[in-house]
Design a protein around this motif. Structure first.
Motif, mmCIF file in Angstrom:
data_model
loop_
_atom_site.group_PDB
_atom_site.id
_atom_site.type_symbol
_atom_site.label_atom_id
_atom_site.label_comp_id
_atom_site.label_asym_id
_atom_site.label_seq_id
_atom_site.Cartn_x
_atom_site.Cartn_y
_atom_site.Cartn_z
ATOM 1 N N LEU A 120 0.828 -1.206 0.000
ATOM 2 C CA LEU A 120 0.000 0.000 0.000
ATOM 3 C C LEU A 120 0.865 1.258 0.000
ATOM 4 N N THR A 121 1.902 1.264 0.827
ATOM 5 C CA THR A 121 2.794 2.420 0.868
ATOM 6 C C THR A 121 3.472 2.639 -0.475
ATOM 7 N N TYR A 122 3.958 1.564 -1.060
ATOM 8 C CA TYR A 122 4.610 1.645 -2.368
ATOM 9 C C TYR A 122 3.644 2.175 -3.424
ATOM 10 N N SER A 123 2.414 1.690 -3.407
ATOM 11 C CA SER A 123 1.430 2.125 -4.391
ATOM 12 C C SER A 123 1.080 3.603 -4.212
ATOM 13 N N THR A 261 -0.756 -2.207 -14.551
ATOM 14 C CA THR A 261 0.043 -2.656 -13.411
ATOM 15 C C THR A 261 0.334 -4.145 -13.498
ATOM 16 N N HIS A 262 -0.655 -4.930 -13.903
ATOM 17 C CA HIS A 262 -0.481 -6.370 -13.984
ATOM 18 C C HIS A 262 0.596 -6.751 -15.004
ATOM 19 N N LYS A 263 0.724 -5.970 -16.068
ATOM 20 C CA LYS A 263 1.720 -6.277 -17.089
ATOM 21 C C LYS A 263 3.103 -5.748 -16.731
ATOM 22 N N PRO A 269 7.621 -4.667 -4.055
ATOM 23 C CA PRO A 269 6.311 -4.992 -3.491
ATOM 24 C C PRO A 269 5.199 -4.794 -4.523
ATOM 25 N N ASP A 270 4.050 -5.339 -4.233
ATOM 26 C CA ASP A 270 2.928 -5.242 -5.152
ATOM 27 C C ASP A 270 2.229 -3.899 -5.009
ATOM 28 N N PRO A 271 1.860 -3.273 -6.133
ATOM 29 C CA PRO A 271 1.059 -2.046 -6.055
ATOM 30 C C PRO A 271 -0.346 -2.341 -5.537
ATOM 31 N N PHE A 272 -1.090 -1.295 -5.328
ATOM 32 C CA PHE A 272 -2.401 -1.421 -4.703
ATOM 33 C C PHE A 272 -3.377 -2.202 -5.580
ATOM 34 N N ALA A 273 -3.260 -2.073 -6.904
ATOM 35 C CA ALA A 273 -4.158 -2.812 -7.789
ATOM 36 C C ALA A 273 -4.002 -4.311 -7.604
#
Length: 320
Positions: A120-123, A261-263, A269-273
């Motif tokens: 979440l922070t990264y996103s 984002t998925h591509k 870390p993972d983005p919020f999406a």
């Protein structure tokens, strides 16, 4: 003596009688030969205003209330449901529990693969960076398109809104064009800026087009301001509503952009999406999905409030 002392005209009538006659004639005959029609028009006009006042405003208010309720009630229902213990029936039951929020955010014994806070922070940082780039790039483009008439202006206006393409297509093109930097934070940052830039350009351009830019700029220059100072301290503050609106739109859309984002996202870390995807599309319960959606909407509301406050303070040139 009690006789009539009013002055008489040549035909023997008094001035008072003549005035009454003129008033009656004026009420029945006008210069266009039909003041009766004008009086009727005034009555119809008054009736029209009365009908619009009695029924027009309530109808419009009712339509706005219905549309607002239609859009906000699902969000409120999801937020309330996220605190329920069971959602198997028509309505959630068993309030209040925070288990679904703990599971979504990855606290304690709960968790979805990993703790969600770093993602979440990264996103938030990536979406904010994309928004800042949109402001720095989109506002000058919108100003140039609204202020000047130059060669290929229509082509530039077309290219400015060209990125309105599906995020999946832009993501594939990004990876093919920049294979070394496509799956990186820089790729996400540039992609968010490019993908959402049309919303910033169109919103701010509308604000600039509603202003007399030539008069404002010339007035500021006549008072001794340089061109950069005239633009930054006079013109840009006048367009702050459009800039804040564009910033809010680009931030909220970038934060929830999934296809691109998925591509492009590298996964750590993972983005919020991707956080939403894990908690909604991967066999998650309805209540867990409601908690994930509630997290998103709370972040969006907080971001909107912060952007509005910063917009009002940051664009003010007056000293209290």
């Amino acid at each position: 003596m009690t006789g009539d002392t009013s002055p008489r005209a040549d035909d023997g009538s008094t001035a008072v009688e003549n005035a009454d006659t003129v008033a009656v004639a004026a009420s029945t005959t006008g210069s266009d030969g039909g003041s009766v029609t004008a009086a009727r028009n005034r009555r119809w006009s008054w009736a029209g205003r009365a009908l619009s006042t009695l029924f027009g405003r309530p109808i419009v208010t009712g339509i706005v209330a219905i549309v607002t309720a239609f859009l906000t009630v699902p969000v409120l229902v999801a937020f309330v449901s996220s605190f329920a213990e069971s959602g198997s029936g028509v309505l959630p039951t068993g309030f209040v529990t925070l288990d679904h929020w703990r599971q979504v955010l990855g606290f304690g014994e709960y968790g979805v693969r990993q703790n969600a806070i770093p993602g979440l922070t990264y996103s938030l940082l990536i979406a904010t960076g994309g928004m800042i780039l949109n402001v720095l790039v989109g506002v000058p483009i919108a100003y140039a398109l609204a202020r000047y008439d130059f060669y290929a202006r229509n082509w530039i206006n077309t290219f400015a809104i060209l990125p309105l393409v599906p995020g999946l297509i832009l993501g594939i093109a990004f990876i093919q064009t920049y294979p070394e930097h496509g799956r990186s934070s820089l790729g996400l940052l540039a992609g968010y800026c490019l993908l959402k830039s049309p919303y910033m350009v169109l919103t701010v351009q509308s604000s600039f087009q509603s202003m007399d830019l030539v008069r404002l700029e010339e007035s500021a220059r006549s008072l001794g301001a340089s061109w950069p100072r005239a633009v930054l301290t006079v013109i840009v503050p006048q367009a702050r509503r459009g800039i804040v609106a564009g910033a809010i739109i680009t931030w909220t859309l970038a934060a929830a952009e999934f296809n691109f984002t998925h591509k492009v996202a590298s996964g750590s870390p993972d983005p919020f999406a991707m956080f939403l995807y894990r908690n909604i599309a991967t066999n998650a319960s309805y209540l867990q999905s409601a908690a994930a959606v509630s997290v998103y909407f709370l972040i969006v509301v907080a971001a909107i409030v912060v952007l509005q406050l910063l917009g009002k303070r940051g664009f003010s040139t007056a000293h209290q």
